[in-house]
Design a protein around this motif. Sequence first.
Motif, PDB file in Angstrom:
ATOM      1  N   UNK A  55     -16.441 -21.951  13.487  1.00  0.00           N
ATOM      2  CA  UNK A  55     -16.995 -22.384  12.200  1.00  0.00           C
ATOM      3  C   UNK A  55     -18.322 -21.668  11.934  1.00  0.00           C
ATOM      4  N   UNK A  56     -18.554 -21.301  10.695  1.00  0.00           N
ATOM      5  CA  UNK A  56     -19.776 -20.620  10.271  1.00  0.00           C
ATOM      6  C   UNK A  56     -20.444 -21.422   9.150  1.00  0.00           C
ATOM      7  N   UNK A 118     -13.622 -16.343   2.908  1.00  0.00           N
ATOM      8  CA  UNK A 118     -12.801 -16.364   4.130  1.00  0.00           C
ATOM      9  C   UNK A 118     -13.672 -16.306   5.390  1.00  0.00           C
ATOM     10  N   UNK A 119     -13.256 -17.023   6.416  1.00  0.00           N
ATOM     11  CA  UNK A 119     -13.948 -17.024   7.713  1.00  0.00           C
ATOM     12  C   UNK A 119     -13.151 -16.146   8.666  1.00  0.00           C
ATOM     13  N   UNK A 120     -13.795 -15.125   9.186  1.00  0.00           N
ATOM     14  CA  UNK A 120     -13.123 -14.182  10.079  1.00  0.00           C
ATOM     15  C   UNK A 120     -13.156 -14.701  11.509  1.00  0.00           C
ATOM     16  N   UNK A 121     -12.028 -14.530  12.187  1.00  0.00           N
ATOM     17  CA  UNK A 121     -11.915 -14.954  13.585  1.00  0.00           C
ATOM     18  C   UNK A 121     -11.189 -13.871  14.371  1.00  0.00           C
ATOM     19  N   UNK A 122     -11.206 -14.029  15.691  1.00  0.00           N
ATOM     20  CA  UNK A 122     -10.449 -13.119  16.549  1.00  0.00           C
ATOM     21  C   UNK A 122     -10.949 -11.683  16.504  1.00  0.00           C
ATOM     22  N   UNK A 123     -10.006 -10.747  16.510  1.00  0.00           N
ATOM     23  CA  UNK A 123     -10.334  -9.327  16.550  1.00  0.00           C
ATOM     24  C   UNK A 123     -11.126  -8.889  15.323  1.00  0.00           C
ATOM     25  N   UNK A 124     -10.772  -9.412  14.169  1.00  0.00           N
ATOM     26  CA  UNK A 124     -11.479  -9.060  12.938  1.00  0.00           C
ATOM     27  C   UNK A 124     -12.942  -9.473  13.017  1.00  0.00           C
ATOM     28  N   UNK A 125     -13.235 -10.644  13.609  1.00  0.00           N
ATOM     29  CA  UNK A 125     -14.607 -11.118  13.760  1.00  0.00           C
ATOM     30  C   UNK A 125     -15.376 -10.257  14.763  1.00  0.00           C
ATOM     31  N   UNK A 126     -14.716  -9.901  15.863  1.00  0.00           N
ATOM     32  CA  UNK A 126     -15.386  -9.088  16.880  1.00  0.00           C
ATOM     33  C   UNK A 126     -15.739  -7.702  16.341  1.00  0.00           C
ATOM     34  N   UNK A 131     -19.835  -3.905  14.490  1.00  0.00           N
ATOM     35  CA  UNK A 131     -20.359  -2.988  13.470  1.00  0.00           C
ATOM     36  C   UNK A 131     -21.758  -3.401  13.017  1.00  0.00           C
ATOM     37  N   UNK A 132     -22.033  -4.711  12.974  1.00  0.00           N
ATOM     38  CA  UNK A 132     -23.360  -5.174  12.584  1.00  0.00           C
ATOM     39  C   UNK A 132     -24.394  -4.815  13.647  1.00  0.00           C
TER      40      UNK A 132
END
Length: 246
Positions: A55-56, A118-126, A131-132
């Motif tokens: 959760x964000x 949208x809340x990103x999780x998993x590989x997309x979040x990593x 990148x940040x």
Amino acid sequence: MTSESIQGFKIFPLMFSANCTSCHNVFIKEHTVRTHDEQKPSGLTLFVLNIPPYATEAGLKNAFSNVGKIKRIILEDTAEDQRGDGFKRAFIVFNNRESLLKALKLQKLNPISSDIRPVKVGLEKWIEEYNKGICNPEELQEEINTFMAKYDEGNQNQKEETLEDEEGWTLVTKTGRRPGLSRKESLENKLNDKSQKATKKKELKNFYTFQIRESKMKNIVDLRKKFEEAKQKVQLMKQARKFKPY
């Protein structure tokens, strides 16, 4: 769906998305403290426990989007949680009291991930987090240039050319922070007198040093002369066979 309550907390199932069949329970109640806190004001703050790791802040805004405008969300790690599983707690501050009361009367929460936010999780979040973490070379260079410019400007403003006299006094010249400001005549005279006294003292010290050195040299010459005379005397006594060392 009617929410349950336990020890003053209302229990709400929190779903990740509208298409998700599983959910996670969170616990909410009004945040009240004895001391005033500007970041978490009483009467406007909702306390939420057992928030899942994925959760964000954006996700919590989605969950409470139906009750009113949210001023800020303070998302914290749970200090008492020793499992290290990433569960969090949150303080949701609303713009007005009505929004907080509406949140406490909710029957269910919206999913934390929506098409708008949208809340990103998993590989997309990593990938996004990785990148940040990569520094932009142009932004870094600009930040360095700005810092160095401020540093050089500060040094230029504080730079003062200083001289020390023989007594260790620091003489500040006119090229300091206010180069246009000239010294008073009395100050100039004092500095000149002190400089002249220091010069005389140095000359006198040098004279004494020279005198001591000359005295030492004279003593050495006298000792060598007496040594040579003693050698000659011993030699004459040997020749006359009158030398009796014992």
